[in-house]
Design a protein around this motif. Structure first.
Motif, short mmCIF file in Angstrom:
data_model
loop_
_atom_site.label_atom_id
_atom_site.label_comp_id
_atom_site.label_asym_id
_atom_site.label_seq_id
_atom_site.Cartn_x
_atom_site.Cartn_y
_atom_site.Cartn_z
N LEU A 2 20.30 -47.51 -50.01
CA LEU A 2 19.83 -46.35 -49.27
C LEU A 2 18.42 -46.51 -48.71
N GLY A 3 17.69 -47.50 -49.21
CA GLY A 3 16.33 -47.72 -48.75
C GLY A 3 16.20 -48.97 -47.91
N MET A 4 16.25 -50.11 -48.55
CA MET A 4 16.01 -51.39 -47.89
C MET A 4 16.92 -51.61 -46.68
N LEU A 5 18.21 -51.37 -46.85
CA LEU A 5 19.15 -51.65 -45.75
C LEU A 5 19.15 -50.57 -44.68
N ARG A 6 18.36 -49.52 -44.87
CA ARG A 6 18.24 -48.46 -43.86
C ARG A 6 16.84 -48.37 -43.28
N GLY A 7 16.00 -49.36 -43.60
CA GLY A 7 14.67 -49.39 -43.02
C GLY A 7 13.68 -48.46 -43.67
N ARG A 8 14.01 -47.95 -44.85
CA ARG A 8 13.06 -47.12 -45.59
C ARG A 8 12.26 -48.03 -46.50
N GLU A 9 10.99 -48.15 -46.25
CA GLU A 9 10.18 -49.19 -46.87
C GLU A 9 9.37 -48.65 -48.05
N TRP A 10 10.05 -48.06 -49.01
CA TRP A 10 9.38 -47.53 -50.19
C TRP A 10 8.71 -48.67 -50.96
#
Length: 425
Positions: A399-407
């Protein structure tokens, strides 16, 4: 290559490889610039969360939890080109696919992953997944690891690690510790555990070794350094090792086994090693900081297939993708590159069921912890790190890395730090 060239299509950014690094880069680019023409060349129907295979081999995850359809993960705005690259022609900004198609680009991102070279060890490919020979490095064989762990009650259990580089250098040990923990909890004291590592040390960053050594002693593991697996006879249940002595001399040893977990030798993919993109080592030749190719200014490389001397982990790709995205957009805008990669990689070392030593480090073995020491001391086994790997990291990946969310994954910048193209979470 054909002398005649009529490209089927051309795009702003062509990404070779739809694994962790390729999809994350596409997502980071499109979060910053949604109208960019991004295409991903990838042949595989399924995408795998490979860090989860350690947990599959320990009965914690089901295999299905680590697999999704590639088409469901392609970022909105990107086009999936189903196919494989046959050749690169960087002098003309184009690649040839194995089906004869050509594709042109303004910028190229090479994220092909690496090759698991099972065939480099005679007898291994023929016996893998049977005859008590297994590996957590395969989707099909990780479940067999768990089957064998439960079934083994006595005898010799051997775990191997080939020469570096390999992806997730701690993975061979993770399989060993989790297996040993299961056996110890059930009183299976008649199992002799051996670790055969082609390298000279237990782990490459010394700060994590003391905690690991406590578990080596707890599980009564026989450490064998400079011991390289060179052949397997599955039906006979024997493994041959080339053992390097203290003065460089080499001898052959044959070990009988009742359980054999193999980490295969690993190289850059053949189509990379034989391409203009390769360094002498065979890996994609990139600058360690900017990840741009050292000889071709509009080509970047990241992930397991590139030449950077970091740990080859999904965590590394997660940090590399925003760097590549930022630098590509800077070049397309005629601006200097500012984003830099510090070599970050993470290896959650599963030392027992419920505890992990969370190794996080960058270039030169510099410790790069994500959390303050009072919250999570990565040099010690903690339950918090276990919950991070078992529950949080898979969701951060999907849900983060593969969607461009760079937490906790935004790029560092050389001074002065610009505020260009920063992604919105």
């Amino acid at each position: 290559m054909s002398a005649q060239f009529a490209p089927l299509t051309s795009c702003d950014v062509l990404i070779v490889g739809g694994g962790s690094a390729g999809i994350a880069t596409a997502a980071s680019l499109l979060r910053r610039r949604p109208d960019l023409d991004v295409r991903i060349v990838e042949p595989s129907e399924h995408h795998y969360y490979q860090p989860g295979w350690t947990m599959v081999g320990a009965g914690v995850f089901t295999p299905q939890r680590t697999q999704r359809r590639t088409e469901d993960l392609i970022p909105r705005g990107a086009q999936w080109v189903r196919g494989s690259v046959a050749a690169f022609d960087p002098d003309h900004d184009r690649v040839e696919l194995t089906d004869g198609r050509w594709m042109g680009y303004r910028m190229l991102v090479a994220a092909p992953g690496l090759k698991l070279d099972w065939a480099a060890i005679p007898g291994l490919a023929e016996t893998l997944g049977r005859n008590n020979v297994t590996s957590n490095y395969g989707y099909q064989t990780a479940p067999y690891t768990w089957d064998l762990v439960q079934a083994t009650r006595r005898g010799r259990a051997i775990f191997t690690q080939p020469p570096m580089p390999i992806k997730c250098a701690g993975a061979p040990q993770k399989a060993m510790y989790l297996s040993a923990d299961y056996w110890r909890a059930r009183g299976r004291d008649d199992i002799q555990i051996e670790f055969h590592n082609a390298g000279p040390v237990l782990f490459g960053v010394k700060e994590y070794v003391p905690a690991l050594m406590k578990y080596v002693q707890k599980y009564r593991i026989d450490l064998n350094f400079g011991s390289k697996l060179v052949a397997v006879d599955g039906p006979a249940r024997t493994a041959d090792f080339a053992v390097t002595g203290p003065h460089g001399e080499t001898r052959q040893e044959r070990r009988a086994f009742d359980f054999l977990h193999v980490c295969p030798p690993q190289t850059a993919p053949d189509f990379i090693r034989h391409s203009p993109l390769a360094a002498e080592s065979g890996w994609i030749e990139v600058d360690d900081a900017t990840l741009r190719h050292k000889r071709f200014e509009n080509i970047f490389g990241l992930g397991d297939g590139c030449s950077t001397p970091n740990a080859k982990t999904a965590a590394a790709a997660r940090k590399q993708a925003p760097v590549v995205a930022e630098n590509i957009l800077s070049l397309l805008d005629g601006l200097p590159m500012r984003a830099v990669y510090d070599g970050y990689g993470s290896c959650p070392l599963t030392v027992e069921r419920g505890k992990i030593v969370l190794a996080e480090f960058g270039y030169g073995g510099k410790l790069l912890p994500s959390f303050p020491k009072w919250l999570l001391d990565g040099t010690q086994p903690t339950r918090l790190a276990w919950h991070l790997k078992a529950q949080a990291l898979p969701e951060i990946y999907w849900l983060g890395m593969l969607r461009g969310r760079e937490w906790l994954a935004g790029p560092d910048y050389v001074e002065p730090a610009p505020q260009l193209h920063r992604a919105q979470a």
